[in-house]
Structure formats: structure tokens, C-alpha cells
Enzyme design. Structure first.
Site, PDB file in Angstrom:
ATOM      1  CG  ASP A  86      -6.452  -0.004   1.284  1.00 44.39           C
ATOM      2  OD1 ASP A  86      -6.488  -1.245   1.401  1.00 44.39           O
ATOM      3  OD2 ASP A  86      -6.691   0.756   2.242  1.00 44.39           O
ATOM      4  CB  CYS A  91      -2.246  -2.811   5.258  1.00 43.82           C
ATOM      5  SG  CYS A  91      -3.918  -2.110   5.190  1.00 43.82           S
ATOM      6  CG  ASP A 137      -1.994  -1.078   1.160  1.00 44.16           C
ATOM      7  OD1 ASP A 137      -2.001  -1.863   0.207  1.00 44.16           O
ATOM      8  OD2 ASP A 137      -2.809  -1.151   2.105  1.00 44.16           O
ATOM      9  CG  HIS A 181      -8.288   5.419   2.938  1.00 38.86           C
ATOM     10  ND1 HIS A 181      -9.271   5.254   3.895  1.00 38.86           N
ATOM     11  CD2 HIS A 181      -7.769   4.184   2.732  1.00 38.86           C
ATOM     12  CE1 HIS A 181      -9.327   3.985   4.258  1.00 38.86           C
ATOM     13  NE2 HIS A 181      -8.428   3.301   3.563  1.00 38.86           N
ATOM     14  CE  LYS A 210      -4.079  -4.295   1.212  1.00 38.58           C
ATOM     15  NZ  LYS A 210      -4.713  -3.271   2.058  1.00 38.58           N
ATOM     16  CG  HIS A 248     -14.880   0.724   1.874  1.00 39.37           C
ATOM     17  ND1 HIS A 248     -14.026   0.500   2.921  1.00 39.37           N
ATOM     18  CD2 HIS A 248     -15.063  -0.484   1.281  1.00 39.37           C
ATOM     19  CE1 HIS A 248     -13.696  -0.777   2.963  1.00 39.37           C
ATOM     20  NE2 HIS A 248     -14.306  -1.399   1.977  1.00 39.37           N
ATOM     21  CG  HIS A 297     -11.237   1.386   0.285  1.00 38.67           C
ATOM     22  ND1 HIS A 297     -11.308   0.050   0.603  1.00 38.67           N
ATOM     23  CD2 HIS A 297     -10.299   1.920   1.134  1.00 38.67           C
ATOM     24  CE1 HIS A 297     -10.465  -0.211   1.580  1.00 38.67           C
ATOM     25  NE2 HIS A 297      -9.838   0.899   1.916  1.00 38.67           N
TER      26      HIS A 297
END
Length: 214
Positions: free
Chosen positions: A56, A161, A18, A91, A116, A62, A58
Site C-alpha cells: 500500500d 487486500c 502488504d 496508514h 498500489k 488519501h 498512499h
């Protein structure tokens, strides 16, 4: 934990977690000092035959966004079907500049970029399983099919993470090693200590990058 030197093997992989604009200075969920580790990650990656990046990724509204629930980030939580969910600023929204990998990250031989957290109603700290602990991302199968067995973790954030990914890897039977100086923590109340305790219990080793570069 005492230093140990590691000779890299063809079955090793570096997982860079990330390293996205929103997690770096100026981003909506900036991790203090996150930009400081980019040169070291770039340098270390040249020593690995196999490098995997995560993002990440999203959707808007979310479940992990405080704004979705009209609550405050960092301090407020909700009870999701899979347990307590920490709430964050918006984010890494899909396709946004903040979701992009930082332009200074320079690892041209990256073999896979895994996204993810793209399901609306479940967060995904780990690169291997979503926050319910069971829904797989497919990464474990990819690594096993490629014959990759020992995994080194760097990136953001150490206590979320990176930590969740390293612990999931250990549970799934991979040898799991975190490169401490090439990660930075969000450092909410107690999260670093909790992560270190979990690493010790799961036999996840913590090493400096010098153990791989001496």
C-alpha cells in the site's frame, strides 16, 4: 474445503500482500496476529521460483483516510464515484516508516514489489485493479508476459487486500489459491463470511500451507 496437495510448477507465483509495518502490531492499522505469519511466509517463499510483494502506498489526505473527511475510521464510510469506501486510520503514507515492509520479512529472491493505492482519489485493495474494478495496476500484464499462471496468495488482510487480489486474479483468468493460515483478517462485521462466499462463487480455493510443504 478438503485438503489437496500441490506440486509447485515453474509457472506458479507466490504473491505476498502488504506485509507492512502499519498493518502489523504497533502499526496504525494493525491486523491482529499479523506478525505470526511472517516466519511461515518466509519459509514458504523459499519453495517458489517466483515471488511478488505488494505495498500500500498512499499519499497524504488519501480518500480512504477517515481524517481526510473528519470522520471515524472503521465505522464511517463515504460514497466515492466507484462506490462505498470504508474509511481507515491514516496508514502506509508514501515514504513513511509505516509503509515499509516489515524488517523480518526475508524473501531476497523477490522479483517485483508492486505499489498500489498511490492515486489520491481512489483506493486499491486489489493488486490487479483499483477499487473501481477497471483501472489496472499492470500486474496482470506482467504475469502474463512472464508466463505465470497459477497464483498463491498470503499476507494481509484476508478480507480486504488478499481477498480482493485473489478474486481479481480469478476474474482475469488466473488460477487463484489463498493460503489461509498465512493470512489474517481485519474482521469487520461480516467481512470474512463475505470473502469466503465470494471465493466459493469465483472458484478461488482456500488451502493450508501444509498442502504445499508436505
Amino acid at each position: 474445503m478438503s485438503p489437496q496437495s500441490f506440486s509447485l510448477l515453474p509457472t506458479d507465483a507466490l504473491l505476498v500482500i502488504d506485509m507492512q509495518n502499519d498493518f502489523l502490531p504497533g502499526g496504525s492499522l494493525a491486523v491482529t496476529g499479523g506478525d505470526e505469519i511472517i516466519p511461515g511466509i518466509n519459509a514458504l517463499a523459499t519453495r517458489f521460483d517466483h515471488v511478488i510483494l505488494t505495498q500500500d502506498w498512499h499519499p497524504r489526505n488519501h480518500i480512504s483516510f477517515a481524517s481526510t473527511h473528519h470522520l471515524q475510521p472503521f465505522t464511517d464510510t463515504i460514497q466515492a464515484p466507484y462506490g462505498t469506501q470504508t474509511l481507515w486510520p491514516d496508514h502506509c503514507i508514501q515514504g513513511s516508516p509505516g509503509a515499509q515492509l516489515h524488517p523480518d520479512l526475508d524473501i531476497p529472491h523477490t522479483e517485483l514489489i508492486l505499489r498500489k493505492g498511490f492515486r489520491l482519489d481512489i483506493d486499491s485493495y486489489s493488486a490487479f485493479t483499483e477499487n473501481d474494478g477497471t483501472t489496472p495496476t499492470g500486474l496482470a500484464g506482467y504475469l502474463r508476459e512472464r508466463g505465470l499462471k497459477r497464483l498463491f496468495f498470503a499476507g494481509l488482510a484476508y478480507d480486504f487486500c488478499v481477498g480482493f487480489s485473489a478474486l481479481a486474479a480469478a476474474r482475469l483468468g488466473f488460477e487463484s489459491i489463498v493460503i489461509e493460515d498465512l493470512s489474517r483478517a481485519v474482521a469487520l462485521a461480516g467481512t470474512v463470511d463475505q470473502t469466503n462466499t465470494a471465493f466459493a462463487a469465483a472458484s478461488v480455493r482456500r488451502i493450508p500451507s501444509s498442502a504445499l510443504t508436505e
